[in-house]
Design a protein around this motif. Structure first.
Motif, PDB file in Angstrom:
ATOM      1  N   THR A  57      14.295 -15.796 -17.214  1.00 37.94           N
ATOM      2  CA  THR A  57      14.658 -14.392 -17.009  1.00 37.94           C
ATOM      3  C   THR A  57      14.389 -13.543 -18.251  1.00 37.94           C
ATOM      4  O   THR A  57      13.760 -12.495 -18.143  1.00 37.94           O
ATOM      5  CB  THR A  57      16.135 -14.287 -16.578  1.00 37.94           C
ATOM      6  OG1 THR A  57      16.345 -15.104 -15.436  1.00 37.94           O
ATOM      7  CG2 THR A  57      16.505 -12.854 -16.257  1.00 37.94           C
ATOM      8  N   PRO A  58      14.814 -13.946 -19.456  1.00 40.90           N
ATOM      9  CA  PRO A  58      14.483 -13.143 -20.634  1.00 40.90           C
ATOM     10  C   PRO A  58      12.986 -13.108 -20.936  1.00 40.90           C
ATOM     11  O   PRO A  58      12.469 -12.093 -21.404  1.00 40.90           O
ATOM     12  CB  PRO A  58      15.241 -13.826 -21.775  1.00 40.90           C
ATOM     13  CG  PRO A  58      16.279 -14.644 -21.144  1.00 40.90           C
ATOM     14  CD  PRO A  58      15.769 -14.997 -19.798  1.00 40.90           C
ATOM     15  N   ILE A  59      12.286 -14.187 -20.647  1.00 36.40           N
ATOM     16  CA  ILE A  59      10.841 -14.220 -20.892  1.00 36.40           C
ATOM     17  C   ILE A  59      10.129 -13.248 -19.962  1.00 36.40           C
ATOM     18  O   ILE A  59       9.249 -12.497 -20.391  1.00 36.40           O
ATOM     19  CB  ILE A  59      10.296 -15.656 -20.739  1.00 36.40           C
ATOM     20  CG1 ILE A  59      10.826 -16.536 -21.866  1.00 36.40           C
ATOM     21  CG2 ILE A  59       8.777 -15.655 -20.736  1.00 36.40           C
ATOM     22  CD1 ILE A  59      10.516 -18.004 -21.699  1.00 36.40           C
ATOM     23  N   VAL A  60      10.512 -13.238 -18.690  1.00 37.29           N
ATOM     24  CA  VAL A  60       9.901 -12.310 -17.732  1.00 37.29           C
ATOM     25  C   VAL A  60      10.207 -10.870 -18.142  1.00 37.29           C
ATOM     26  O   VAL A  60       9.324  -9.995 -18.095  1.00 37.29           O
ATOM     27  CB  VAL A  60      10.394 -12.601 -16.292  1.00 37.29           C
ATOM     28  CG1 VAL A  60      10.020 -11.488 -15.339  1.00 37.29           C
ATOM     29  CG2 VAL A  60       9.849 -13.925 -15.818  1.00 37.29           C
ATOM     30  N   GLY A  61      11.427 -10.596 -18.562  1.00 39.03           N
ATOM     31  CA  GLY A  61      11.777  -9.247 -19.016  1.00 39.03           C
ATOM     32  C   GLY A  61      10.974  -8.826 -20.234  1.00 39.03           C
ATOM     33  O   GLY A  61      10.534  -7.668 -20.336  1.00 39.03           O
ATOM     34  N   PHE A  62      10.765  -9.741 -21.157  1.00 40.31           N
ATOM     35  CA  PHE A  62       9.971  -9.437 -22.355  1.00 40.31           C
ATOM     36  C   PHE A  62       8.520  -9.142 -21.993  1.00 40.31           C
ATOM     37  O   PHE A  62       7.908  -8.196 -22.508  1.00 40.31           O
ATOM     38  CB  PHE A  62      10.047 -10.600 -23.339  1.00 40.31           C
ATOM     39  CG  PHE A  62       9.185 -10.415 -24.551  1.00 40.31           C
ATOM     40  CD1 PHE A  62       9.545  -9.495 -25.529  1.00 40.31           C
ATOM     41  CD2 PHE A  62       8.021 -11.138 -24.695  1.00 40.31           C
ATOM     42  CE1 PHE A  62       8.742  -9.313 -26.640  1.00 40.31           C
ATOM     43  CE2 PHE A  62       7.222 -10.957 -25.803  1.00 40.31           C
ATOM     44  CZ  PHE A  62       7.580 -10.041 -26.780  1.00 40.31           C
ATOM     45  N   ILE A  63       7.949  -9.937 -21.101  1.00 41.83           N
ATOM     46  CA  ILE A  63       6.563  -9.747 -20.684  1.00 41.83           C
ATOM     47  C   ILE A  63       6.393  -8.408 -19.961  1.00 41.83           C
ATOM     48  O   ILE A  63       5.417  -7.698 -20.169  1.00 41.83           O
ATOM     49  CB  ILE A  63       6.078 -10.912 -19.794  1.00 41.83           C
ATOM     50  CG1 ILE A  63       6.112 -12.231 -20.563  1.00 41.83           C
ATOM     51  CG2 ILE A  63       4.698 -10.640 -19.223  1.00 41.83           C
ATOM     52  CD1 ILE A  63       5.165 -12.269 -21.757  1.00 41.83           C
TER      53      ILE A  63
END
Length: 67
Positions: A57-63
């Protein structure tokens, strides 16, 4: 199961990174120790059947913010 994890990682810590320290490779020793500590934390958490949150979830938000 947690006891086996601790014993296996104790053996790995004794055998693996100290060769780097003897060769004078301090930076590699610190990186290896940090990764081993992180790996031990995750393995111990899994052995104790603790729930580990997904980092997706944080990785998708960062991308999404990046693009």
């Amino acid at each position: 199961m947690a006891i086996y994890t601790v014993l296996i990682y104790a053996f790995i810590i004794v055998v693996d990174p100290y060769g780097l320290l003897k060769q004078g490779q301090k930076r590699e020793f610190y990186v290896c120790s940090a990764l081993c500590l992180l790996s031990f934390g995750l393995a111990f958490s899994l052995a104790m059947h603790w729930e580990i949150p997904s980092p997706s979830t944080p990785i998708v938000g960062f991308i999404r913010k990046l693009f």
